[in-house]
Design a protein around this motif. Structure first.
Motif, PDB file in Angstrom:
ATOM      1  N   VAL A  24      13.178 -59.488  65.713  1.00 15.57           N
ATOM      2  CA  VAL A  24      13.619 -58.577  64.425  1.00 15.57           C
ATOM      3  C   VAL A  24      12.175 -58.340  64.346  1.00 15.57           C
ATOM      4  O   VAL A  24      12.187 -58.377  62.987  1.00 15.57           O
ATOM      5  CB  VAL A  24      14.780 -59.075  64.025  1.00 15.57           C
ATOM      6  N   ARG A  25      12.265 -56.882  64.214  1.00 15.70           N
ATOM      7  CA  ARG A  25      11.093 -56.875  63.971  1.00 15.70           C
ATOM      8  C   ARG A  25      11.049 -55.721  62.327  1.00 15.70           C
ATOM      9  O   ARG A  25      10.290 -56.371  61.777  1.00 15.70           O
ATOM     10  CB  ARG A  25       9.916 -55.712  64.617  1.00 15.70           C
ATOM     11  N   PRO A  26      12.368 -55.333  62.560  1.00 13.89           N
ATOM     12  CA  PRO A  26      12.277 -54.658  60.660  1.00 13.89           C
ATOM     13  C   PRO A  26      12.408 -56.099  59.565  1.00 13.89           C
ATOM     14  O   PRO A  26      12.147 -55.416  58.426  1.00 13.89           O
ATOM     15  CB  PRO A  26      13.337 -54.273  60.910  1.00 13.89           C
ATOM     16  N   GLN A  27      12.370 -57.075  60.141  1.00 10.36           N
ATOM     17  CA  GLN A  27      12.629 -58.394  59.208  1.00 10.36           C
ATOM     18  C   GLN A  27      11.285 -58.709  58.468  1.00 10.36           C
ATOM     19  O   GLN A  27      11.152 -59.067  57.825  1.00 10.36           O
ATOM     20  CB  GLN A  27      13.408 -59.475  59.467  1.00 10.36           C
ATOM     21  N   ALA A  28      10.333 -58.547  59.424  1.00 14.99           N
ATOM     22  CA  ALA A  28       9.091 -58.597  58.711  1.00 14.99           C
ATOM     23  C   ALA A  28       8.153 -58.199  57.836  1.00 14.99           C
ATOM     24  O   ALA A  28       7.320 -58.579  57.011  1.00 14.99           O
ATOM     25  CB  ALA A  28       7.890 -58.784  60.601  1.00 14.99           C
ATOM     26  N   PHE A  29       8.678 -56.910  57.685  1.00 11.36           N
ATOM     27  CA  PHE A  29       8.886 -56.184  57.068  1.00 11.36           C
ATOM     28  C   PHE A  29       9.174 -57.075  54.965  1.00 11.36           C
ATOM     29  O   PHE A  29       8.639 -56.674  54.236  1.00 11.36           O
ATOM     30  CB  PHE A  29       8.873 -54.453  56.320  1.00 11.36           C
ATOM     31  N   THR A  30      10.077 -57.494  55.729  1.00 11.92           N
ATOM     32  CA  THR A  30      11.166 -58.275  54.169  1.00 11.92           C
ATOM     33  C   THR A  30      10.619 -59.149  54.075  1.00 11.92           C
ATOM     34  O   THR A  30       9.875 -59.924  52.925  1.00 11.92           O
ATOM     35  CB  THR A  30      12.151 -58.693  54.918  1.00 11.92           C
ATOM     36  N   PHE A  31      10.061 -59.742  55.284  1.00  7.93           N
ATOM     37  CA  PHE A  31       8.599 -60.923  54.781  1.00  7.93           C
ATOM     38  C   PHE A  31       7.616 -60.870  54.107  1.00  7.93           C
ATOM     39  O   PHE A  31       7.552 -61.896  53.426  1.00  7.93           O
ATOM     40  CB  PHE A  31       8.584 -61.758  55.391  1.00  7.93           C
ATOM     41  N   LEU A  32       6.880 -60.236  54.445  1.00  8.94           N
ATOM     42  CA  LEU A  32       6.034 -59.420  54.089  1.00  8.94           C
ATOM     43  C   LEU A  32       6.331 -59.198  52.459  1.00  8.94           C
ATOM     44  O   LEU A  32       5.312 -59.480  51.208  1.00  8.94           O
ATOM     45  CB  LEU A  32       5.382 -58.329  54.655  1.00  8.94           C
ATOM     46  N   PHE A  33       7.007 -58.324  52.018  1.00 10.06           N
ATOM     47  CA  PHE A  33       7.270 -58.133  51.002  1.00 10.06           C
ATOM     48  C   PHE A  33       7.727 -58.492  49.381  1.00 10.06           C
ATOM     49  O   PHE A  33       7.845 -58.283  48.669  1.00 10.06           O
ATOM     50  CB  PHE A  33       8.547 -56.659  50.650  1.00 10.06           C
ATOM     51  N   PHE A  34       8.968 -59.998  50.677  1.00 10.87           N
ATOM     52  CA  PHE A  34       9.338 -61.146  49.521  1.00 10.87           C
ATOM     53  C   PHE A  34       7.797 -61.719  49.171  1.00 10.87           C
ATOM     54  O   PHE A  34       8.439 -61.867  47.961  1.00 10.87           O
ATOM     55  CB  PHE A  34      10.133 -61.433  50.455  1.00 10.87           C
ATOM     56  N   LEU A  35       6.944 -61.778  50.482  1.00 12.06           N
ATOM     57  CA  LEU A  35       6.003 -62.553  49.341  1.00 12.06           C
ATOM     58  C   LEU A  35       5.256 -62.004  47.950  1.00 12.06           C
ATOM     59  O   LEU A  35       4.403 -62.578  47.009  1.00 12.06           O
ATOM     60  CB  LEU A  35       4.691 -63.195  50.760  1.00 12.06           C
ATOM     61  N   LEU A  36       5.017 -61.265  49.281  1.00 14.16           N
ATOM     62  CA  LEU A  36       4.330 -59.906  47.595  1.00 14.16           C
ATOM     63  C   LEU A  36       5.040 -59.856  46.026  1.00 14.16           C
ATOM     64  O   LEU A  36       4.267 -60.271  45.354  1.00 14.16           O
ATOM     65  CB  LEU A  36       4.081 -58.265  48.323  1.00 14.16           C
ATOM     66  N   VAL A  37       6.239 -60.139  46.198  1.00 10.91           N
ATOM     67  CA  VAL A  37       7.300 -60.140  44.920  1.00 10.91           C
ATOM     68  C   VAL A  37       6.944 -61.235  44.525  1.00 10.91           C
ATOM     69  O   VAL A  37       6.705 -62.387  43.391  1.00 10.91           O
ATOM     70  CB  VAL A  37       8.366 -60.064  44.941  1.00 10.91           C
ATOM     71  N   LEU A  38       7.409 -62.702  45.117  1.00  9.87           N
ATOM     72  CA  LEU A  38       6.818 -63.199  44.854  1.00  9.87           C
ATOM     73  C   LEU A  38       4.824 -64.227  43.956  1.00  9.87           C
ATOM     74  O   LEU A  38       4.517 -64.229  42.837  1.00  9.87           O
ATOM     75  CB  LEU A  38       6.833 -64.746  45.848  1.00  9.87           C
ATOM     76  N   LEU A  39       4.374 -63.335  44.917  1.00  8.86           N
ATOM     77  CA  LEU A  39       2.373 -63.673  44.176  1.00  8.86           C
ATOM     78  C   LEU A  39       2.568 -62.191  43.237  1.00  8.86           C
ATOM     79  O   LEU A  39       1.960 -63.394  42.049  1.00  8.86           O
ATOM     80  CB  LEU A  39       1.866 -62.390  45.211  1.00  8.86           C
ATOM     81  N   ILE A  40       3.416 -61.644  43.046  1.00  7.76           N
ATOM     82  CA  ILE A  40       3.333 -60.597  41.923  1.00  7.76           C
ATOM     83  C   ILE A  40       3.910 -61.592  40.186  1.00  7.76           C
ATOM     84  O   ILE A  40       3.452 -62.281  39.146  1.00  7.76           O
ATOM     85  CB  ILE A  40       4.398 -59.554  41.953  1.00  7.76           C
ATOM     86  N   ILE A  41       5.264 -62.709  41.067  1.00  7.93           N
ATOM     87  CA  ILE A  41       6.346 -63.150  40.047  1.00  7.93           C
ATOM     88  C   ILE A  41       4.946 -64.524  39.404  1.00  7.93           C
ATOM     89  O   ILE A  41       5.208 -64.863  38.175  1.00  7.93           O
ATOM     90  CB  ILE A  41       6.495 -63.754  40.639  1.00  7.93           C
ATOM     91  N   ASP A  42       4.464 -64.404  40.628  1.00 13.54           N
ATOM     92  CA  ASP A  42       3.391 -66.184  40.420  1.00 13.54           C
ATOM     93  C   ASP A  42       2.118 -65.146  39.109  1.00 13.54           C
ATOM     94  O   ASP A  42       1.306 -65.770  38.278  1.00 13.54           O
ATOM     95  CB  ASP A  42       2.259 -66.633  40.979  1.00 13.54           C
ATOM     96  N   GLU A  43       1.304 -64.302  39.818  1.00 15.79           N
ATOM     97  CA  GLU A  43       0.730 -63.512  38.457  1.00 15.79           C
ATOM     98  C   GLU A  43       1.341 -63.616  37.233  1.00 15.79           C
ATOM     99  O   GLU A  43       0.924 -63.624  36.025  1.00 15.79           O
ATOM    100  CB  GLU A  43       0.195 -62.359  39.123  1.00 15.79           C
ATOM    101  N   LEU A  44       2.769 -62.727  37.399  1.00 16.23           N
ATOM    102  CA  LEU A  44       2.907 -62.578  35.976  1.00 16.23           C
ATOM    103  C   LEU A  44       3.342 -64.089  35.383  1.00 16.23           C
ATOM    104  O   LEU A  44       3.008 -64.615  33.843  1.00 16.23           O
ATOM    105  CB  LEU A  44       4.295 -62.292  36.103  1.00 16.23           C
ATOM    106  N   GLU A  45       3.735 -65.105  36.213  1.00 21.65           N
ATOM    107  CA  GLU A  45       3.271 -66.323  34.997  1.00 21.65           C
ATOM    108  C   GLU A  45       2.469 -66.697  34.646  1.00 21.65           C
ATOM    109  O   GLU A  45       1.942 -67.442  33.327  1.00 21.65           O
ATOM    110  CB  GLU A  45       3.539 -67.731  36.488  1.00 21.65           C
ATOM    111  N   ARG A  46       1.772 -67.205  34.954  1.00 23.88           N
ATOM    112  CA  ARG A  46      -0.283 -66.953  34.905  1.00 23.88           C
ATOM    113  C   ARG A  46      -0.458 -65.863  33.642  1.00 23.88           C
ATOM    114  O   ARG A  46      -1.357 -65.366  33.220  1.00 23.88           O
ATOM    115  CB  ARG A  46      -1.204 -66.854  36.277  1.00 23.88           C
ATOM    116  N   GLY A  47       0.534 -64.727  33.169  1.00 21.37           N
ATOM    117  CA  GLY A  47      -0.547 -63.701  31.539  1.00 21.37           C
ATOM    118  C   GLY A  47      -0.943 -62.561  32.870  1.00 21.37           C
ATOM    119  O   GLY A  47      -2.103 -61.594  31.583  1.00 21.37           O
ATOM    120  N   ASN A  48      -1.003 -62.318  33.716  1.00 22.36           N
ATOM    121  CA  ASN A  48      -1.222 -61.305  34.004  1.00 22.36           C
ATOM    122  C   ASN A  48      -0.139 -60.010  34.314  1.00 22.36           C
ATOM    123  O   ASN A  48       0.696 -60.364  35.577  1.00 22.36           O
ATOM    124  CB  ASN A  48      -2.314 -61.750  35.554  1.00 22.36           C
TER     125      ASN A  48
END
Length: 95
Positions: A29-53
């Motif tokens: 299911v190739r479209p799900q590859a985008f969901t995996f990528l963007f979900f990871l990006l959202v989690l990385l952004i949340i991690d940066e927000l937790e660090r105060g950035n």
């Protein structure tokens, strides 16, 4: 993973296991590859927000603008962002 204190060998092991686990889904299911990528990006952004950035907040609208056009899994990203926001709002209200 490096910021979390993992050694390069352990980082490699985690990435290889993740790739092996996700490989069947990415091949079928190739479209799900985008969901995996963007979900990871959202989690990385949340991690940066937790660090105060908070400078990384400007990226979120662009991620969701792409995500909503590439796969319906963007609801998962909206859900995790709303859940994180609700938890932080409740912590503020409790304090």
């Amino acid at each position: 993973l490096r910021r979390q204190g993992l050694t390069p060998v352990r980082i490699g092991i985690v990435l290889m296991l993740g790739a092996i686990i996700l490989l069947p889904y990415l091949a079928l299911v190739r479209p799900q590859a985008f969901t995996f990528l963007f979900f990871l990006l959202v989690l990385l952004i949340i991690d940066e927000l937790e660090r105060g950035n908070f400078r990384c907040l400007w990226v979120i609208p662009f991620i969701f603008a792409l995500w909503v056009n590439l796969h319906g899994g963007f609801f998962a990203g909206v859900g995790i962002l709303l859940l994180w926001s609700a938890i932080h709002l409740s912590l503020i209200l409790i304090s």
